[in-house]
Design a protein around this motif. Sequence first.
Motif, PDB file in Angstrom:
ATOM      1  N   SER A  56       0.828  -1.200   0.000  1.00 11.63           N
ATOM      2  CA  SER A  56       0.000   0.000   0.000  1.00 11.63           C
ATOM      3  C   SER A  56       0.866   1.254   0.000  1.00 11.63           C
ATOM      4  O   SER A  56       0.601   2.215  -0.737  1.00 11.63           O
ATOM      5  CB  SER A  56      -0.924  -0.001   1.227  1.00 11.63           C
ATOM      6  N   ASN A  57       1.918   1.238   0.808  1.00 15.56           N
ATOM      7  CA  ASN A  57       2.851   2.370   0.843  1.00 15.56           C
ATOM      8  C   ASN A  57       3.526   2.566  -0.509  1.00 15.56           C
ATOM      9  O   ASN A  57       3.730   3.699  -0.961  1.00 15.56           O
ATOM     10  CB  ASN A  57       3.910   2.165   1.928  1.00 15.56           C
ATOM     11  N   GLY A  59       2.264   1.855  -3.388  1.00 12.02           N
ATOM     12  CA  GLY A  59       1.286   2.481  -4.258  1.00 12.02           C
ATOM     13  C   GLY A  59       1.139   3.969  -4.000  1.00 12.02           C
ATOM     14  O   GLY A  59       1.110   4.777  -4.930  1.00 12.02           O
ATOM     15  N   LYS A  60       1.060   4.336  -2.740  1.00 13.18           N
ATOM     16  CA  LYS A  60       0.915   5.756  -2.390  1.00 13.18           C
ATOM     17  C   LYS A  60       2.144   6.554  -2.831  1.00 13.18           C
ATOM     18  O   LYS A  60       2.025   7.713  -3.238  1.00 13.18           O
ATOM     19  CB  LYS A  60       0.688   5.891  -0.889  1.00 13.18           C
ATOM     20  N   LYS A  63       1.989   7.453  -6.590  1.00 15.64           N
ATOM     21  CA  LYS A  63       0.947   8.366  -7.065  1.00 15.64           C
ATOM     22  C   LYS A  63       1.556   9.444  -7.954  1.00 15.64           C
ATOM     23  O   LYS A  63       2.609   9.988  -7.659  1.00 15.64           O
ATOM     24  CB  LYS A  63       0.232   9.019  -5.881  1.00 15.64           C
ATOM     25  N   ILE A  84      -2.510  -4.192  -5.053  1.00 19.11           N
ATOM     26  CA  ILE A  84      -2.580  -3.213  -3.964  1.00 19.11           C
ATOM     27  C   ILE A  84      -1.868  -1.923  -4.368  1.00 19.11           C
ATOM     28  O   ILE A  84      -2.362  -0.818  -4.116  1.00 19.11           O
ATOM     29  CB  ILE A  84      -1.967  -3.791  -2.679  1.00 19.11           C
ATOM     30  N   ASN A  87      -4.000  -0.024  -6.925  1.00 21.00           N
ATOM     31  CA  ASN A  87      -5.192   0.548  -6.303  1.00 21.00           C
ATOM     32  C   ASN A  87      -4.875   1.800  -5.492  1.00 21.00           C
ATOM     33  O   ASN A  87      -5.709   2.699  -5.370  1.00 21.00           O
ATOM     34  CB  ASN A  87      -5.863  -0.479  -5.394  1.00 21.00           C
ATOM     35  N   ASN A  88      -3.671   1.856  -4.921  1.00 21.71           N
ATOM     36  CA  ASN A  88      -3.292   2.975  -4.066  1.00 21.71           C
ATOM     37  C   ASN A  88      -2.521   4.070  -4.805  1.00 21.71           C
ATOM     38  O   ASN A  88      -2.082   5.041  -4.199  1.00 21.71           O
ATOM     39  CB  ASN A  88      -2.466   2.472  -2.879  1.00 21.71           C
ATOM     40  N   SER A  89      -2.353   3.903  -6.119  1.00 22.29           N
ATOM     41  CA  SER A  89      -1.612   4.898  -6.902  1.00 22.29           C
ATOM     42  C   SER A  89      -2.477   5.526  -7.993  1.00 22.29           C
ATOM     43  O   SER A  89      -1.959   6.106  -8.944  1.00 22.29           O
ATOM     44  CB  SER A  89      -0.372   4.258  -7.539  1.00 22.29           C
ATOM     45  N   LYS A  92      -6.207   2.030 -10.706  1.00 25.29           N
ATOM     46  CA  LYS A  92      -7.087   0.884 -10.455  1.00 25.29           C
ATOM     47  C   LYS A  92      -7.534   0.158 -11.719  1.00 25.29           C
ATOM     48  O   LYS A  92      -7.797  -1.038 -11.696  1.00 25.29           O
ATOM     49  CB  LYS A  92      -8.325   1.341  -9.678  1.00 25.29           C
ATOM     50  N   ASN A 255       0.993   8.292   5.430  1.00 16.57           N
ATOM     51  CA  ASN A 255       0.191   7.747   6.525  1.00 16.57           C
ATOM     52  C   ASN A 255       0.434   8.453   7.842  1.00 16.57           C
ATOM     53  O   ASN A 255      -0.289   8.238   8.811  1.00 16.57           O
ATOM     54  CB  ASN A 255       0.478   6.257   6.687  1.00 16.57           C
TER      55      ASN A 255
END
Length: 256
Positions: A56-57, A59-60, A63, A84, A87-89, A92, A255
Amino acid sequence: MGSSLFYQADNQAAFAKEKTVTIYLTRHGETTANVTNKVQGWSDFPLTKNGTKVASNLGKGLKGIKFTDAYTGNLTRQYRTAKIALNNSNNKKVSIHESSSLREGGYGSFEGDSIATDGDKMAAVYGYQTGDEFMQKAGKDYWNQLQDAYYKLDKENSDNTKLVKTDRAESSADVQKRMTKEIKHIGKTHANKGGNVLVVSSGMSINQYLSGVTDKYKGTPLKNAAVTKITYKNGKVNVNSIGSLHYVNKGAKVNN
């Protein structure tokens, strides 16, 4: 002679139209096998809760980068990391293509073993006393030699298993061949439009691939979700950076 010149001209014309493809070659997130120090190879161990968070990190941290496509090995840990991250960048809708050519190196009869126990076994193949000594003395050749030690012992059936030949350990040459072919294929596939492509594989297979394509390779262990950035153009692969945690660290700050 004339046909040869026409062939060369056609090739040059095709290359002239190619655009740069940037491949984000990424190791998967942490798995249960990573935490319990087990050999996983082709075995399908899942991501841990922390592995999901790291993906997740990633992906973020990615971005702002638009991916045209994504590829993974045919293992759950690789596919889930890609899904994952996408989806987080804000990617999707990007398709994910699975290929066995991008999976981890296969260890045959040794799959699921303790890494520490196998480390000493593999070290003995080269005359070392322990896995730690083996890693230190082998330097950047360690990952290839480790793969070849698994291959040698499994070919000799040292564990006395009934595995058929196709399920036994791969050699480093096997891993390099399939990884090199697949990554070039990905680059060529997207060369008409260029852009960014996410590719998720595994630590051993990425290291073995890199050892054969760049002088920048030092054999440093790759952290979970570390990104190696590669560009492809005119049939050539160029490795720009290896094993960066920049995107994971950037995403982690989101986060906080």
